[in-house]
Design an enzyme around this catalytic site. Sequence first.
Site, PDB file in Angstrom:
ATOM      1  N   SER A 118       1.702  -9.651  -1.063  1.00  9.72           N
ATOM      2  CA  SER A 118       1.390  -8.225  -0.920  1.00  9.72           C
ATOM      3  C   SER A 118       1.706  -7.648   0.454  1.00  9.72           C
ATOM      4  O   SER A 118       1.919  -6.450   0.586  1.00  9.72           O
ATOM      5  CB  SER A 118      -0.081  -7.984  -1.262  1.00  9.72           C
ATOM      6  OG  SER A 118      -0.915  -8.831  -0.486  1.00  9.72           O
TER       7      SER A 118
ATOM      8  N   GLU B  61     -10.592   7.455   4.125  1.00  5.56           N
ATOM      9  CA  GLU B  61     -11.237   6.624   5.125  1.00  5.56           C
ATOM     10  C   GLU B  61     -10.385   5.364   5.273  1.00  5.56           C
ATOM     11  O   GLU B  61      -9.521   5.078   4.459  1.00  5.56           O
ATOM     12  CB  GLU B  61     -12.645   6.226   4.683  1.00  5.56           C
ATOM     13  CG  GLU B  61     -12.688   5.197   3.555  1.00  5.56           C
ATOM     14  CD  GLU B  61     -12.290   5.784   2.203  1.00  5.56           C
ATOM     15  OE1 GLU B  61     -12.501   6.994   2.001  1.00  5.56           O
ATOM     16  OE2 GLU B  61     -11.755   5.035   1.369  1.00  5.56           O
TER      17      GLU B  61
ATOM     18  N   LYS C 145       0.808  -1.233   0.000  1.00  2.00           N
ATOM     19  CA  LYS C 145       0.000   0.000   0.000  1.00  2.00           C
ATOM     20  C   LYS C 145       0.836   1.274   0.000  1.00  2.00           C
ATOM     21  O   LYS C 145       0.424   2.288  -0.540  1.00  2.00           O
ATOM     22  CB  LYS C 145      -0.955   0.001   1.189  1.00  2.00           C
ATOM     23  CG  LYS C 145      -2.163  -0.898   0.975  1.00  2.00           C
ATOM     24  CD  LYS C 145      -3.287  -0.568   1.929  1.00  2.00           C
ATOM     25  CE  LYS C 145      -4.536  -1.354   1.618  1.00  2.00           C
ATOM     26  NZ  LYS C 145      -4.390  -2.810   1.907  1.00  2.00           N
TER      27      LYS C 145
HETATM   28  C1  LIG Z   1      -5.141  -3.844   1.334  1.00  2.00           C
HETATM   29  C2  LIG Z   1      -4.416  -5.065   1.062  1.00  2.00           C
HETATM   30  C3  LIG Z   1      -4.740  -5.906  -0.037  1.00  2.00           C
HETATM   31  C4  LIG Z   1      -5.904  -5.651  -0.945  1.00  2.00           C
HETATM   32  O1  LIG Z   1      -5.852  -4.498  -1.701  1.00  2.00           O
HETATM   33  P1  LIG Z   1      -5.612  -4.515  -3.287  1.00  2.00           P
HETATM   34  O2  LIG Z   1      -5.925  -3.126  -3.686  1.00  2.00           O
HETATM   35  O3  LIG Z   1      -6.537  -5.524  -3.883  1.00  2.00           O
HETATM   36  O4  LIG Z   1      -4.200  -4.882  -3.506  1.00  2.00           O
HETATM   37  C5  LIG Z   1      -3.951  -7.018  -0.277  1.00  2.00           C
HETATM   38  N1  LIG Z   1      -2.911  -7.329   0.536  1.00  2.00           N
HETATM   39  C6  LIG Z   1      -2.579  -6.570   1.590  1.00  2.00           C
HETATM   40  C7  LIG Z   1      -1.415  -6.986   2.434  1.00  2.00           C
HETATM   41  C8  LIG Z   1      -3.309  -5.419   1.904  1.00  2.00           C
HETATM   42  O5  LIG Z   1      -2.972  -4.682   2.970  1.00  2.00           O
END
Ligand SMILES: *Cc1c(COP(=O)(O)O)cnc(C)c1O
Length: 409
Positions: free
Chosen positions: A388, A123, A101
């Site tokens: 992610s 938000e 993010k």
């Molecule tokens: C917020 C989040 C996501 C989902 O958001 P996308 O916009 O679909 O990438 C995925 N993995 C993590 C670790 C997150 O914090």
Amino acid sequence: MLEKNVDFAVYTKTTPSKDGYFGKYGGAYIPPQLVDEFEKISTAYQAICKSSKFIHELRRIRKEFQGRPTPVGHCERLSNSIGNCQIYLKREDLNHTGAHKLNHCMGEGLLAKYLGKKKIIAETGAGQHGVALATAAAYFGLECDIYMGEVDIAKQAPNVARMKLLGTRVIPVSHGLKTLKEAVDAAFEAYMGEFEDTIYCIGSVVGPHPFPMMVRDFQSVVGIEAREQFVSMTGELPDAVVACVGGGSNAAGIMTAFLNDPVKLYGVEPLGRGTEIGEHAASLTYGKEGVMHGFNSIMLQDEKGEPLPVYSIASGLDYPSVGPEHAYLKDLGRVTYKTASDDEAIDAFDKLSKLEGIIPALESAHAVAYAMKLAKEMGTGSILVNCSGRGDKDMDYVIEHYGERLGIK
Ligand SMILES: *Cc1c(COP(=O)(O)O)cnc(C)c1O
């Protein structure tokens, strides 16, 4: 549907269209008083993102502050436990603050600076977007107001404390169900009253144009790095790339670099506890076309077009829609969207921890879960998975709900 006449070699230059459409999806469905402001942001972004000053500054921040490039690693033990197909991870969990993010939050913060804004507004649900944005605000010396439902504030005390420690104002929202939906409305209302000095920072590839495009562009560093790293490690491209899809930013980030390659692309949506309404958040799999939160896409909605309740074990994935670009790439047949359930995600969370020494975010565990299934089906070849985020934020929840099953309580 078959792939239409889309030239993926020039795709990011031609998509979205000037008014923000990915095929028929996207656009900007906003109140009339914001139309000028969004056009201003769009025009400014088009100029700024090509300026060498902006590009150099963002590169420096990525390296010195975020710790980029993040590595690609080979999951040898996990792969061997399944068969011959080799699984690799792009380690966005090693990004500062523990997830992808920050890639778009730092981009949005830098853009706010260039636009001469004093404040950023957003938000947050579980608080992940709020913490990443609060981090960017502190770095750039911008004020930051984060709107959060009172129910979420009570549930996510550590993230609320982090935001406050970073100098952000956390503004409680006390109407309706007091969760994310109400927080979105409150943040947007506040923004309407002060958009001259403020920019609204969206947390994924969703919302009105130009946000789906800007967030994709800011996240595309993930795929650019990963493609180069993978080729230099193995001498070839991966056969498949897998990422989880909430709004779709980490998936867009890793996939964009591979659109023009002979590489299969898979987005993984959360199936939660099952296919019934309110038990999952697999928007592309079970949704239909409609307009919500300022853009046209595929979404989970009732007959009146109101968002349906959604659920996933991973709070970052429980969104009733998906970025317009994903709806488009699905229609084109370029990306295949699959699902993983809570149970499959927990199993992948456990396996990646035990076999690789990596505790993934529950969101990322959905991508790992599908990659494990795919590896079995493929038998040989290679899969690159976008990890992610890291799972430290999920430990309390996992101990409470799955402690006995995983033998950690
Ligand atoms: C917020 C989040 C996501 C989902 O958001 P996308 O916009 O679909 O990438 C995925 N993995 C993590 C670790 C997150 O914090």
